[in-house]
Design an enzyme around this catalytic site. Structure first.
Site, short mmCIF file in Angstrom:
data_model
loop_
_atom_site.label_atom_id
_atom_site.label_comp_id
_atom_site.label_asym_id
_atom_site.label_seq_id
_atom_site.Cartn_x
_atom_site.Cartn_y
_atom_site.Cartn_z
N LYS A 36 -17.94 -14.64 3.81
CA LYS A 36 -20.00 -14.40 4.10
C LYS A 36 -20.62 -13.86 3.29
O LYS A 36 -19.65 -13.08 2.28
CB LYS A 36 -19.56 -13.53 4.92
CG LYS A 36 -19.52 -14.08 6.44
CD LYS A 36 -19.23 -12.56 7.68
CE LYS A 36 -18.92 -12.88 9.04
NZ LYS A 36 -19.04 -11.28 9.49
N ARG A 41 0.94 -0.94 -0.31
CA ARG A 41 0.50 -0.09 -0.22
C ARG A 41 0.86 1.34 -0.26
O ARG A 41 0.70 2.32 -0.60
CB ARG A 41 -1.30 -0.15 1.43
CG ARG A 41 -2.37 -1.43 1.50
CD ARG A 41 -3.07 -0.85 2.34
NE ARG A 41 -4.73 -1.74 1.49
CZ ARG A 41 -5.66 -1.66 3.17
NH1 ARG A 41 -5.19 -1.78 3.50
NH2 ARG A 41 -6.51 -1.86 1.90
#
Ligand code: ADP
Ligand code: MG
Length: 377
Positions: free
Chosen positions: A186, A35
Site C-alpha cells: 500500500k 527478535r
C-alpha cells in the site's frame, strides 16, 4: 539518549522492555526467534554487570487474557538461548524473585496501550532501573514503553541504541548517493517515508503493488492488479512534486490470480490488461534497480518488489536483494516482509542492518519523534 553506560545496575533489579513479538504457527510454536536473539546482547551485558532482570514484552493484540497470547513459549525459548532459567510471572500480583523473571504479556493489562500512569507505577515498583530495548514498540506511547521510563533511572538497550543511530545516520549524514527502494502493498503505508526521501534521497525506486496507484494516476490501465484506491491521490501528489528522483517500473510480470500455479506473462510496459494482475517488476526494471543499488553509497530498502511469497513472482525482489547484498554501500533494510524475503534468500548476513521495527523505523525516517525514544533523553 541515555545508554547502558549511564546506568548503575550492579546488584539491582532492572526492568527491561524487549520486543519479543515473534510469529507463532497454529500450534503456538515460534517460527522465527530473530527478535528474541536480537535482545541477547543487552540481556547478557546487564547480567554480566550484576543485574537481575525483569522482562516485559507484548505479543499480538489480545482482547483479554487469551492463553494463545501467553509469553510462555517465548520464556522457554529465551531460557534456551540465554542458558539460564527464565521464570514467567502469572500476573502482576505474583511476580517472584529470581535472576531472570518475565512478566506475562503486558497487553493482558487494560492500561498498557493507554499509557496508564497507575499501571506504570506498578511496573516501576518491581525494579530499580528501566531499560528499553524494544525498538519495534518505540513508536507507541504505552505504559511499558513510555510512562514507566519517567519513573526510574532509565536508558536505551544496545539494540534500540543501534537502531536509532543507524536510521538517524540515514537521515542526517548518509554516504551519497542515497538510494531508497520502496515497495510493498500500500502506498498510504509508505507515503510519509516517500515524502521524507523526496527531500533527502538521490533516487527513489518504486516497486510492489504500490506502483499501481502511481500508474493509475498517470492514466495507465492496471487491470486486476492490487491497486489501493485511496493511494491514487497521494501518488499523484508525489508525481506532481515533479521529482526526477522518482523511478517507476518500465515492465512487469503478471498473473491471472494470486497463486503460484497461475498462468504467467511478462508485460513490456506498464499497462495491465483486464483479467491480469501485475505481481512483480519485470526483468528490465529489476536490472535498472540493481544497477542503481550497486552504485549507491547508502541504500534503504522497505517493501518487496512483488508477491515474492509466490515463486513465479519472486525474481524482482530477489534481484534487488542480491544487488543490496553485493553493494559496497551502507545497506539498511526495514519492514517485516522485506526482512522475511532477505531471510528466504539467505542474505540476512550480507546487509549492514536489518531493522527489527517496521513501523518504528518508518516513523523515525519520516522525522517523527518516537515516544519510547524521547522518554530516554
Ligand atoms: P514490509 O512488511 O516489508 O513493509 P509490506 O507489508 O508493505 O512490506 O508489503 C508486503 C506485501 O506486499 C507482501 O505480502 C507481498 O505479497 C505484497 N505485494 C508486493 N507486491 C505485490 C503485487 N504486485 N501484488 C500483490 N501483492 C503484492
Ligand atoms: Mg508487512
Amino acid at each position: 539518549m541515555r545508554t547502558l553506560e549511564d546506568l548503575d545496575v550492579d546488584g539491582r533489579r532492572v526492568l527491561v522492555r524487549v520486543d519479543f513479538n515473534v510469529p507463532l504457527d497454529e500450534d503456538g510454536n515460534i517460527t522465527d526467534d530473530a527478535r528474541i536473539r536480537a535482545a541477547l546482547p543487552t540481556l547478557t551485558e546487564l547480567r554480566e554487570r550484576g543485574a537481575r532482570l525483569l522482562l516485559a514484552a507484548h505479543l499480538g493484540r489480545p482482547k483479554d487474557r487469551e492463553p494463545e497470547f501467553s509469553l510462555r513459549p517465548t520464556a522457554e525459548r529465551l531460557s534456551d538461548l540465554l542458558g539460564a532459567e527464565v521464570t514467567l510471572a502469572e500476573d502482576l500480583d505474583h511476580v517472584p524473585d529470581g535472576d531472570v523473571v518475565m512478566l506475562e504479556n503486558v497487553r493482558y493489562e487494560a492500561g498498557e496501550t493507554k499509557n496508564d500512569p497507575e499501571l506504570a507505577k506498578r511496573y516501576a515498583a518491581f525494579a530499580d532501573a528501566y531499560v528499553n530495548d524494544a525498538f519495534g514498540a518505540a513508536h507507541r506511547a504505552h505504559a511499558s514503553t513510555e510512562a514507566v521510563a519517567h519513573l526510574l533511572p532509565s536508558a536505551a538497550g544496545r539494540l534500540l541504541e543501534r537502531e536509532v543511530a543507524t536510521l538517524r545516520g540515514i537521515l542526517e549524514d548518509p554516504k551519497r548517493p542515497l538510494v531508497a527502494v520502496v515497495g510493498g502493498a500500500k502506498v498510504t503505508d509508505k507515503i510519509g517515508v516517500l515524502d521524507a526521501f523526496l527531500q533527502r534521497a538521490d533516487a527513489i525506486l518504486i516497486g510492489g503493488a504500490m506502483c499501481f496507484p502511481f500508474f493509475k494516476a498517470q492514466g495507465h490501465e492496471v487491470g486486476d492488479s492490487l491497486c489501493e484506491q485511496e493511494g491514487v491521490d497521494p501518488a499523484r501528489k508525489v508525481l506532481d512534486a515533479g521529482s526526477d528522483k522518482l523511478r517507476l517500473p518500465v515492465d512487469l510480470v503478471a498473473g491471472q490470480e494470486f497463486d503460484a500455479g497461475t498462468p504467467v506473462r511478462e508485460i513490456d510496459g506498464v499497462d495491465v490488461p483486464d483479467g491480469w494482475m501485475g505481481l512483480d517488476i519485470g526483468p528490465s526494471t529489476a536490472g535498472r534497480y540493481a544497477e542503481s543499488v550497486k552504485s549507491a553509497g547508502t541504500v534503504f530498502w522497505n517493501g518487496p518488489m512483488g508477491a515474492f511469497e509466490l515463486e513465479p513472482f519472486a525474481a524482482g525482489t530477489r534481484a534487488v536483494a542480491e544487488a543490496i547484498a553485493v553493494s559496497e554501500a551502507t545497506t539498511v533494510v526495514g519492514g517485516g516482509d522485506s526482512a522475511a524475503a532477505l531471510a528466504e534468500f539467505g542474505l540476512v548476513d550480507r546487509v549492514d542492518h536489518v531493522s527489527t521495527g517496521g513501523g518504528a523505523a518508518l516513523e523515525l525516517l519520516e522525522g517523527k519523534p518516537l515516544p519510547g525514544v524521547e522518554a530516554l533523553s
